[in-house]
Write a protein that holds these residues in place. Structure first.
Motif, short mmCIF file in Angstrom:
data_model
loop_
_atom_site.label_atom_id
_atom_site.label_comp_id
_atom_site.label_asym_id
_atom_site.label_seq_id
_atom_site.Cartn_x
_atom_site.Cartn_y
_atom_site.Cartn_z
N MET A 175 0.83 -1.20 0.00
CA MET A 175 0.00 0.00 0.00
C MET A 175 0.87 1.26 0.00
SD MET A 175 -3.24 0.85 2.47
CE MET A 175 -2.28 0.73 3.98
N LYS A 176 1.99 1.25 0.74
CA LYS A 176 2.91 2.40 0.73
C LYS A 176 3.47 2.63 -0.68
CE LYS A 176 5.74 3.54 4.04
NZ LYS A 176 6.84 3.52 5.05
N THR A 192 2.11 1.72 -3.54
CA THR A 192 1.03 2.18 -4.41
C THR A 192 0.69 3.63 -4.13
OG1 THR A 192 0.18 -0.07 -4.48
CG2 THR A 192 -1.33 1.67 -5.17
N THR A 231 -1.18 -9.98 -1.38
CA THR A 231 -2.29 -9.03 -1.38
C THR A 231 -3.55 -9.68 -1.94
OG1 THR A 231 -1.41 -8.13 -3.47
CG2 THR A 231 -0.93 -6.89 -1.45
N LEU A 245 -9.16 -1.37 1.15
CA LEU A 245 -7.89 -0.74 0.81
C LEU A 245 -7.00 -1.72 0.03
CD1 LEU A 245 -6.90 1.30 4.00
CD2 LEU A 245 -7.44 2.21 1.74
N VAL A 246 -6.96 -2.97 0.49
CA VAL A 246 -6.13 -3.97 -0.18
C VAL A 246 -6.66 -4.24 -1.59
CG1 VAL A 246 -5.23 -6.32 -0.06
CG2 VAL A 246 -5.53 -5.00 2.04
N VAL A 254 -5.46 -1.45 -3.74
CA VAL A 254 -4.02 -1.58 -4.00
C VAL A 254 -3.77 -2.56 -5.13
CG1 VAL A 254 -1.86 -2.50 -3.04
CG2 VAL A 254 -3.21 -0.86 -1.72
#
Length: 453
Positions: A216-217, A219, A268, A284-285, A288
């Motif tokens: 996520m960071k 992305t 993920t 959120l995942v 991503v």
């Protein structure tokens, strides 16, 4: 102590060699006879800096050996680790546990005495409970405590990660299993490493949650890079400003063409499916995953624009094919969709990677030409695309690039090169998340007018 490591893949081989270097007697069991023969002959089937020497030293010291037959390895084992592959299952993104349960069933049938079963493979929540039930079903006469000990090894620095970990996670309900794993990792105690003991389900989830957060960071900073390009900001200065906040930190804030590799894509996907099945969707995942796939697919469009809208009959040097430097791993590498699209658009692709060429031949179109080095890839090229930031590419001087290539276009998908130096050498340099020269100049002019007013 004595342990058995089932699986001589990346995780099993690195973990086994590291345990052996710390004084544990390790037997690595591998079903592939060709891989066993290679390892017994001292040939390492994977690329990982320092691993060949570590294996050779432990074999020479008599603490590491390789076997094809599981029953020959088991007598006297204090613990058996499962380190087999858990790839994404075709069609739905769930982790494929067929190798895990096949190995566990074979183990249960062959066990001569009670021992601790440890999952080193990345497995979904609930796998440990299922393994414990399987052991009870097949071998009701034996006590086989189950533990989860997820790995956090980065390809290219796996030995360092094992020997100097941020933490060691052990998930189990068994006092015996916890004691065995604490004893195995005791040599790392002087370094002050934290051993976190949790329940089975928590340990299994920690690995997935960690990788999803790091993905996520990546992305997030990639999306900020796109925004920077539109508003005239510099993503590297932005990332530094963010990373200096101790709550955020600087790691994994490096823009690029999207993440790939053996862990982030499959983990993920698997976490997304685990959450959906548990009726607690990880939105959120999910985002991503979709944003990252779209980004990798869009990179060819950036390259096309840099070449003025067409790459037909253009000779393009692609530097770097693996998903990251210091590995030969091509799994989900951004280079795969990029190169496929360039070939579809009629480009003549000449590729070079310091370690991934053999793997690349299986994943890239037959039309790709493979160069023996960066110089031969770039010679006479109409332009270059840097996909993977190997150190040897960082050393390429702008003036040398300009003299070696026929054209001037350099698409720098990892922001390896200094934009000012590239422009000074007469190169048409395209970076990620950095303001275009015309935009920067326009900004300077606006400031000058404002000062005059």
């Amino acid at each position: 102590m004595r342990i058995v490591m089932i699986g001589a893949g990346y995780v099993g081989l690195v973990s086994g060699a590291c345990f052996a270097s710390m004084g544990t007697e390790v037997i690595v069991v591998e079903k592939d006879p060709c891989r066993v023969a290679a390892l017994q002959a001292g040939r390492i089937p994977i690329y990982e800096p320092g691993l060949e020497r570590l294996v050779a030293d432990s074999v020479r010291a008599g603490r590491l050996r390789f076997e094809a037959a599981l029953d020959r390895a088991l007598p006297g084992a204090d613990a058996v680790f499962l380190a087999v592959g858990t790839p994404s299952r075709r069609g739905d993104g769930h982790a494929d546990l067929s190798h895990v349960f096949a190995a566990a069933a074979e183990l249960a049938a062959a066990l001569p005495a009670p021992t601790v079963l440890v999952t080193k493979s990345t497995v979904p929540v609930g796998t440990g409970r299922r393994l414990a039930a399987l052991m009870r079903e097949i071998r009701p006469d034996l006590d086989v405590p189950v533990a989860s000990n997820p790995e956090f090894l980065r390809e290219g620095s796996a030995i360092e990660d094992f020997m100097r970990p941020d933490r060691i996670v052990v998930g189990t309900d068994s006092v015996q299993a916890e004691a065995v794993l604490r004893a195995l990792y005791r040599p790392l105690n002087p370094a002050g490493v934290t051993l976190l003991c949790t329940g089975l389900e928590t340990a299994e989830l920690i690995k997935y949650a960690t990788n999803a957060f790091l993905a996520m960071k990546i992305t997030f900073i990639n999306e900020m890079a796109d925004l920077c390009e539109q508003v005239g900001a510099d993503v590297h200065e932005l990332a530094r400003g963010m990373g200096l906040d101790r709550r955020i930190g600087p790691k994994f804030l490096h823009p690029g063409p999207g993440f790939g590799g053996s862990c982030f894509p499959k983990d993920t996907q698997a976490l997304m499916r685990i959450a959906q099945d548990a009726h607690a969707p990880a939105r959120l995942v999910e985002t991503v995953v979709s944003v990252n796939e779209a980004r990798k697919a869009a990179m060819a469009g950036r390259i096309l624009a840099a070449f003025g809208g067409t790459v037909r009959r253009r000779r393009i040097a692609v530097l770097g094919l693996t998903f990251k430097p210091e590995t030969d791993d091509m799994r989900d590498s951004p280079a795969i969709p990029i190169v496929h699209r360039l070939v579809e658009l009629g480009a003549e692709v000449v590729a070079y990677d310091p370690a991934g060429m053999e793997q690349a031949r299986r994943d890239l179109p037959a039309e790709v030409v493979y160069a023996s080095g960066a110089a031969s890839a770039l010679a006479g090229a109409d332009g270059a695309v840097l996909v993977t930031e190997w150190n040897e590419f960082r050393a390429l001087a702008p003036d040398w690039l300009r003299a070696t290539m026929r054209g001037r276009v350099v698409v720098d998908l990892r922001n390896v090169f200094d934009p000012a130096a590239m422009r000074a050498a007469g190169l048409d340099h395209h970076a990620i998340g950095r303001p275009a020269p015309h935009r920067a100049l326009a900004g300077e002019a606006e400031l000058a007018l404002a000062a005059a007013d």
